[in-house]
Design an enzyme around this catalytic site. Structure first.
Site, PDB file in Angstrom:
ATOM      1  N   SER A   7       0.826  -1.209   0.000  1.00  0.00           N
ATOM      2  CA  SER A   7       0.000   0.000   0.000  1.00  0.00           C
ATOM      3  C   SER A   7       0.863   1.263   0.000  1.00  0.00           C
ATOM      4  CB  SER A   7      -0.909   0.033   1.230  1.00  0.00           C
ATOM      5  OG  SER A   7      -1.773  -1.075   1.248  1.00  0.00           O
TER       6      SER A   7
HETATM    7  N1  SAH Z   1      -0.754  -4.816   4.133  1.00  0.00           N
HETATM    8  C1  SAH Z   1      -0.071  -5.136   2.892  1.00  0.00           C
HETATM    9  C2  SAH Z   1      -0.945  -4.788   1.705  1.00  0.00           C
HETATM   10  C3  SAH Z   1      -0.957  -5.919   0.729  1.00  0.00           C
HETATM   11  S1  SAH Z   1      -2.169  -5.809  -0.565  1.00  0.00           S
HETATM   12  C4  SAH Z   1       1.292  -4.473   2.837  1.00  0.00           C
HETATM   13  O1  SAH Z   1       1.609  -3.641   3.705  1.00  0.00           O
HETATM   14  O2  SAH Z   1       2.081  -4.817   1.964  1.00  0.00           O
HETATM   15  C5  SAH Z   1      -3.454  -6.878   0.047  1.00  0.00           C
HETATM   16  C6  SAH Z   1      -3.077  -8.290   0.343  1.00  0.00           C
HETATM   17  O3  SAH Z   1      -4.261  -8.986   0.714  1.00  0.00           O
HETATM   18  C7  SAH Z   1      -2.480  -9.080  -0.807  1.00  0.00           C
HETATM   19  O4  SAH Z   1      -1.233  -9.571  -0.425  1.00  0.00           O
HETATM   20  C8  SAH Z   1      -3.465 -10.221  -1.053  1.00  0.00           C
HETATM   21  O5  SAH Z   1      -2.857 -11.437  -1.433  1.00  0.00           O
HETATM   22  C9  SAH Z   1      -4.134 -10.332   0.305  1.00  0.00           C
HETATM   23  N2  SAH Z   1      -5.450 -10.957   0.312  1.00  0.00           N
HETATM   24  C10 SAH Z   1      -6.454 -10.871  -0.587  1.00  0.00           C
HETATM   25  N3  SAH Z   1      -7.510 -11.598  -0.197  1.00  0.00           N
HETATM   26  C11 SAH Z   1      -7.175 -12.174   0.993  1.00  0.00           C
HETATM   27  C12 SAH Z   1      -7.836 -13.036   1.891  1.00  0.00           C
HETATM   28  N4  SAH Z   1      -9.080 -13.489   1.671  1.00  0.00           N
HETATM   29  N5  SAH Z   1      -7.185 -13.420   3.010  1.00  0.00           N
HETATM   30  C13 SAH Z   1      -5.925 -12.987   3.273  1.00  0.00           C
HETATM   31  N6  SAH Z   1      -5.241 -12.157   2.450  1.00  0.00           N
HETATM   32  C14 SAH Z   1      -5.856 -11.752   1.320  1.00  0.00           C
END
Ligand code: SAH
Length: 216
Positions: free
Chosen positions: A64
């Protein structure tokens, strides 16, 4: 990879930028000023680690934008040692920010590859988060209730399991909307049955998948 004076300078400038954009929580700004974001992106993107933008990470996901991390973390209104559940570990950067702020962090990631990468990184940096590989749209029932829940992926609604796993008086921060655009929801659990929802500004996250996400 190293953390040099150059990185420290870049972090200080990023913190100033976030303050200029309206982030006021000193503890959030301090944490962002400490966590080495360059470790959470692929080395080819390290030069861009302190720009205020989202960057690609493996498995077609993103880390993000720093402003988004700061905005969500500020909305959590954290107090020391709170039990926080994060859905979407991704790179692990947000997880590290929460650890740096002294929270007891639980984080769930759906992509095996990202889960493993984040685990290694957080361990190397000495952050003690509890990480789980699985479908976070169902929460992480084992450790409920949570005082705070943070969803870092876009959801079509507020998943019922997350509401259920929230402590009374607890807060859930989640971007809700379409796959293109969402509004940041701040859900407060007032009692066993009652929840209050406050809606904040718009964002664009990658989709929450799984049973209670867009895959339903
Ligand atoms: N907090 C992260 C943001 C990653 S983007 C950071 O600081 O880098 C969102 C993430 O959510 C992705 O890695 C994606 O794989 C994950 N995601 C999507 N659906 C999900 C689910 N049902 N359960 C767990 N993770 C999920």
């Amino acid at each position: 990879m190293l953390d040099t004076y150059k990185h420290k300078g870049q972090r200080a400038r990023l913190v100033q930028l976030l303050a200029d954009k309206g982030i006021q929580d000193e503890n959030v700004l301090t944490a962002i000023g400490v966590v080495p974001r360059q470790f959470f992106v692929e080395s080819i993107l390290a030069e861009s680690a302190y720009e205020d933008r989202a960057l690609p990470i493996p498995a077609h996901q993103t880390i993000s934008q720093p402003f988004t991390v700061a905005f969500q973390t500020e909305l959590l209104a954290l107090k020391p040692r709170m039990k926080v559940l994060e859905i979407g570990t991704g790179s692990g950067y947000q997880t590290a920010v929460l650890c740096e702020m002294g929270m007891r962090v639980f984080s769930v990631e759906l992509e095996d590859k990202l889960h493993k990468l984040a685990k290694g990184r957080l361990e190397d940096l000495g952050y003690k988060a509890r990480l789980h590989w699985g479908d976070g749209s169902k929460g992480w029932p084992t450790h409920q209730p949570y005082q705070r829940i943070l969803v870092t992926a876009a959801s079509p609604w507020v998943p019922a399991p997350l509401k259920k796993q929230l402590d009374i008086g607890g807060k859930l921060i989640i971007p809700v909307g379409t796959q293109k655009q969402q509004r940041m929801y701040e859900v407060t659990r007032l009692s066993y049955k009652e929840y209050e929802v406050r809606k904040h500004q718009h964002f664009a996250f990658v989709p929450l998948r799984g049973r209670y996400g867009f895959d339903e």
